[in-house]
Design an enzyme around this catalytic site. Structure first.
Site, mmCIF file in Angstrom:
data_model
loop_
_atom_site.group_PDB
_atom_site.id
_atom_site.type_symbol
_atom_site.label_atom_id
_atom_site.label_comp_id
_atom_site.label_asym_id
_atom_site.label_seq_id
_atom_site.Cartn_x
_atom_site.Cartn_y
_atom_site.Cartn_z
ATOM 1 N N LYS A 259 -15.355 30.410 38.645
ATOM 2 C CA LYS A 259 -14.978 29.098 38.085
ATOM 3 C C LYS A 259 -13.998 28.464 39.065
ATOM 4 C CE LYS A 259 -13.439 26.795 33.853
ATOM 5 N NZ LYS A 259 -12.731 25.713 34.507
ATOM 6 N N ARG A 264 -15.285 18.286 39.105
ATOM 7 C CA ARG A 264 -16.729 18.374 38.877
ATOM 8 C C ARG A 264 -17.405 17.153 39.480
ATOM 9 N NH1 ARG A 264 -19.338 20.666 33.677
ATOM 10 N NH2 ARG A 264 -21.552 20.424 34.057
ATOM 11 N N ARG A 279 -16.855 13.903 35.969
ATOM 12 C CA ARG A 279 -17.152 14.497 34.661
ATOM 13 C C ARG A 279 -17.211 13.440 33.562
ATOM 14 N NH1 ARG A 279 -13.389 19.455 33.052
ATOM 15 N NH2 ARG A 279 -11.791 18.057 33.812
ATOM 16 N N ARG A 426 -20.966 21.041 24.371
ATOM 17 C CA ARG A 426 -20.157 22.218 24.684
ATOM 18 C C ARG A 426 -20.755 23.368 23.884
ATOM 19 N NH1 ARG A 426 -15.180 22.693 26.844
ATOM 20 N NH2 ARG A 426 -14.510 20.553 26.586
ATOM 21 N N LYS A 432 -16.492 30.036 29.419
ATOM 22 C CA LYS A 432 -15.501 30.173 30.497
ATOM 23 C C LYS A 432 -14.497 31.252 30.099
ATOM 24 C CE LYS A 432 -13.107 26.182 28.538
ATOM 25 N NZ LYS A 432 -12.767 24.787 28.644
HETATM 26 P P1 AMP Z 1 -12.955 23.291 31.489
HETATM 27 O O1 AMP Z 1 -12.592 22.089 32.314
HETATM 28 O O2 AMP Z 1 -11.852 24.298 31.410
HETATM 29 O O3 AMP Z 1 -13.580 22.935 30.171
HETATM 30 O O4 AMP Z 1 -14.098 24.084 32.288
HETATM 31 C C1 AMP Z 1 -15.348 23.545 32.598
HETATM 32 C C2 AMP Z 1 -15.324 23.023 34.023
HETATM 33 O O5 AMP Z 1 -15.299 24.091 34.976
HETATM 34 C C3 AMP Z 1 -16.559 22.280 34.417
HETATM 35 O O6 AMP Z 1 -16.516 20.946 33.936
HETATM 36 C C4 AMP Z 1 -16.527 22.338 35.928
HETATM 37 O O7 AMP Z 1 -15.797 21.228 36.426
HETATM 38 C C5 AMP Z 1 -15.745 23.583 36.232
HETATM 39 N N1 AMP Z 1 -16.484 24.636 36.968
HETATM 40 C C6 AMP Z 1 -15.987 25.340 38.009
HETATM 41 N N2 AMP Z 1 -16.868 26.246 38.460
HETATM 42 C C7 AMP Z 1 -17.990 26.122 37.700
HETATM 43 C C8 AMP Z 1 -19.253 26.795 37.682
HETATM 44 N N3 AMP Z 1 -19.532 27.782 38.529
HETATM 45 N N4 AMP Z 1 -20.150 26.398 36.745
HETATM 46 C C9 AMP Z 1 -19.873 25.407 35.876
HETATM 47 N N5 AMP Z 1 -18.683 24.739 35.841
HETATM 48 C C10 AMP Z 1 -17.742 25.092 36.747
#
Ligand code: AMP
Length: 587
Positions: A259, A264, A279, A426, A432
């Site tokens: 991650k 994004r 995003r 979601r 994650k």
């Molecule tokens: P969060 O912002 O904590 O909800 O986490 C989701 C975000 O992680 C996504 O919107 C991406 O911007 C980011 N991300 C980073 N690496 C990846 C990956 N390998 N696959 C999908 N999302 C990723």
């Protein structure tokens, strides 16, 4: 449709709290629109002239709005300014000032009103004209057109024109409610919203979806597919807090990826035309000319939509740099200088369209294979690091390696047949698993700044503490979750004061809060916060109604600002009450 009829509908919407009633009120008016105007009506109802990805906004500076109002009402700028300060809302100020003007004009000319009956499309065109004026003397031209318009409309129309130029209608209607009302208006059944939402998630274009609905009907809406240069609403991940839980979610086997802690990006390409979307579907092409070059250099096909994360990268040390670096690339000026100061690398993880076909319904591993056919890896573009895992030891090892390699944690992705790309959702196809901050709680929250209190002592003259909330997707409301005053530097407080001041308003009706904040804001700014523990609370409304006692909600104890302003998330993409409840139950 006459613009004044649409405004009457907005006014009625403002005066009700109940969601179902709002859908009915809006649907009744939308049912009277024809297929040529429904697209623009839909945009205006969301406070916009164009979909976000087009990048044309009306948003005039407050000073210009005040000047225009002064000219339209014959009042001094000072008088308008002081009226605005008292009322705290440009729309109401315009409404009041023009109401008085109309009455005095009426008295003076015994019924001779100079009011024009504008059509919705005429108003849209005038506002579009204002938005597009650029170059020398543009400010004066904008003010002239706007004041001319304000002097010819009713006070109620002026209320909403003023709010449109401030970028928020304040009726409490967001996209979800509009989709439901469109569904009711045209098909007679609000349940068909599901199909409109599916289409909207594929193109982020309310004008397009509503026009197709009115022109060609629901069956054609059901067939709407992704299209180039119209960003797809991104798929988001649920969260887990251990490798065991991650494995359980995927019945014992899944794909793992790093991650990356960056921005994004959704990349659309047709021949040499490459556009980048954030995003929240904003067009960020101009901020990353280097990324455009990388894509053109590495592409093996002419036409596709792919997704990845842009991170700041130190090529000498071969390491990923922290998020704060790449976030400095989100600027509109001195871009060339920033490109050399902060080089970036793109890690790709998905493909959504290729060979003239949508790939959303393909399984994940198939999409990854397709991705590899589209792009050749280089020093600037890589595929996200990925493995398949079947036990929690493998997951833990991958997780620790990800942290060592400067990532935020890992993503678990389903490899089942139904591992499709869920646009705008979601879901549990992606989870994650993030590294813990040095707090007890292992996760952070992206929360909306709902309100504030003025600071004292060193913080005098600025906001000293903030009321933060999460989003309730079902009801379309914001619920309070914590009050925060810790983790802010002096610069942060300066920054928030400047950014939040224009957002001050009466308490929005989409705020569920028992806490009386001294100052309320439009829901716009999202910040990242961590804390020690989630506790039950009679004060906060987060998840109230889902707890055993209907009086209790959830609250975050000892919240701290992590220093991260989540400016690529719209407020509706903030952490939800559901997510918070899940974390609470796992604590
Ligand atoms: P969060 O912002 O904590 O909800 O986490 C989701 C975000 O992680 C996504 O919107 C991406 O911007 C980011 N991300 C980073 N690496 C990846 C990956 N390998 N696959 C999908 N999302 C990723």
């Amino acid at each position: 449709m006459k613009f004044k009829d649409l405004c009457q509908c907005y006014y009625n919407l403002e005066n009700t709290q109940k969601k179902l009633e709002m859908v009915d009120i809006l649907a009744e008016t939308l049912a009277k629109a024809d297929e040529k105007e429904i697209g623009k009506i839909s945009l205006l109802t969301l406070g916009k002239l164009y979909p976000d990805f087009v990048g044309i906004e009306l948003m005039l500076a407050e000073k210009m709005a005040i000047k225009s109002l002064a000219l339209a009402t014959g009042k001094s700028e000072k008088a308008v300014q002081s009226s605005l300060e008292k009322i705290g809302d440009l729309g109401k100020t315009a409404h009041n000032l023009l109401e008085n003007k109309t009455q005095s004009t009426l008295l003076a000319f015994t019924g001779q009103q100079e009011i024009e009956q504008y059509d919705v499309l005429e108003i849209w065109k005038i506002l579009d004209n204002i938005a597009k004026i650029t170059g020398e003397g543009s400010t004066d031209k904008k003010i002239r057109i706007l004041s001319g318009l304000l002097s010819k409309v009713t006070s109620l129309e002026a209320r909403y024109i003023s709010r449109l130029i401030a970028g928020n209608l304040r009726t409490g209607v967001a996209a979800q409610l509009l989709l439901e009302a469109l569904s009711k208006a045209k098909t007679g059944d609000r349940e068909n919203k599901e199909f409109l939402e599916r289409a909207y998630n594929r193109c982020s274009d309310i004008e397009f979806v509503s026009t197709i609905l009115y022109e060609e009907g629901l069956e054609v809406v059901k067939q709407i597919e992704v299209k180039l240069f119209s960003p797809i609403k991104v798929m988001l991940a649920q969260r887990v807090s251990s490798s065991e839980e991650l494995l359980e979610r995927f019945n014992g086997s899944c794909s793992l990826e790093y991650k990356y802690d960056g921005l994004r990006v959704q990349i659309h390409k047709k021949n040499k035309d490459v556009r980048l979307f954030s995003r929240s579907t904003e067009n960020i092409t101009n901020q990353f000319p280097d990324v455009i070059q990388f894509i053109n250099d590495s592409a093996s096909k002419d036409e596709f939509i792919i997704e990845g994360e842009i991170v700041a990268f130190d090529h000498e040390k071969e390491t990923i740099l922290p998020f704060q670096n790449v976030s400095q690339r989100k600027r509109k000026h001195d871009i060339d200088q920033k490109i050399s100061e902060i080089p970036v690398r793109v890690y790709l993880f998905d493909v959504l369209y290729s060979d003239l076909k949508s790939r959303l319904d393909s399984a994940y591993l198939e999409r990854r294979e397709t991705l590899k056919e589209i792009i050749k890896e280089s020093n600037d573009i890589r595929f996200s690091h990925q493995i398949l895992a079947e036990n929690s030891d493998e997951i833990d090892e991958f997780f620790h390696q990800a942290i060592k390699d400067s990532c935020e944690g890992i993503m678990g992705k389903s490899i089942g047949e139904d591992s499709v790309y869920q646009a705008g959702a979601r879901g549990w196809n992606w989870v994650k698993y993030k590294a813990g901050y040095d707090a007890q709680l292992s996760d952070s929250f992206d929360l909306v700044i709902m309100g504030a209190e003025y600071g004292k002592g060193k913080r005098a003259g600025k906001y000293g503490a903030f009321l933060l909330g999460c989003y309730d997707k079902i009801e379309g409301v914001y619920q309070t979750f914590t009050k925060i005053g810790t983790g802010f530097t002096d610069e942060d407080l300066e920054f928030f004061f400047k950014e939040l001041k224009p957002l001050v308003r009466d308490k929005p009706k989409e705020y569920q809060s028992d806490i009386e904040s001294s100052i309320w804001f439009d829901p716009k700014i999202v910040i990242e916060v961590t804390g020690d523990e989630i506790t039950r609370s009679r004060l906060h409304s987060c998840s109230r109604g889902f707890m055993e006692s209907n009086l209790e909600g959830l609250a975050l104890r000892f919240p701290r600002f992590t220093g991260r302003i989540v400016d690529d998330k719209a407020p509706e993409q903030a952490t939800t009450n559901d997510e918070i409840r899940t974390i609470y139950l796992k604590q």
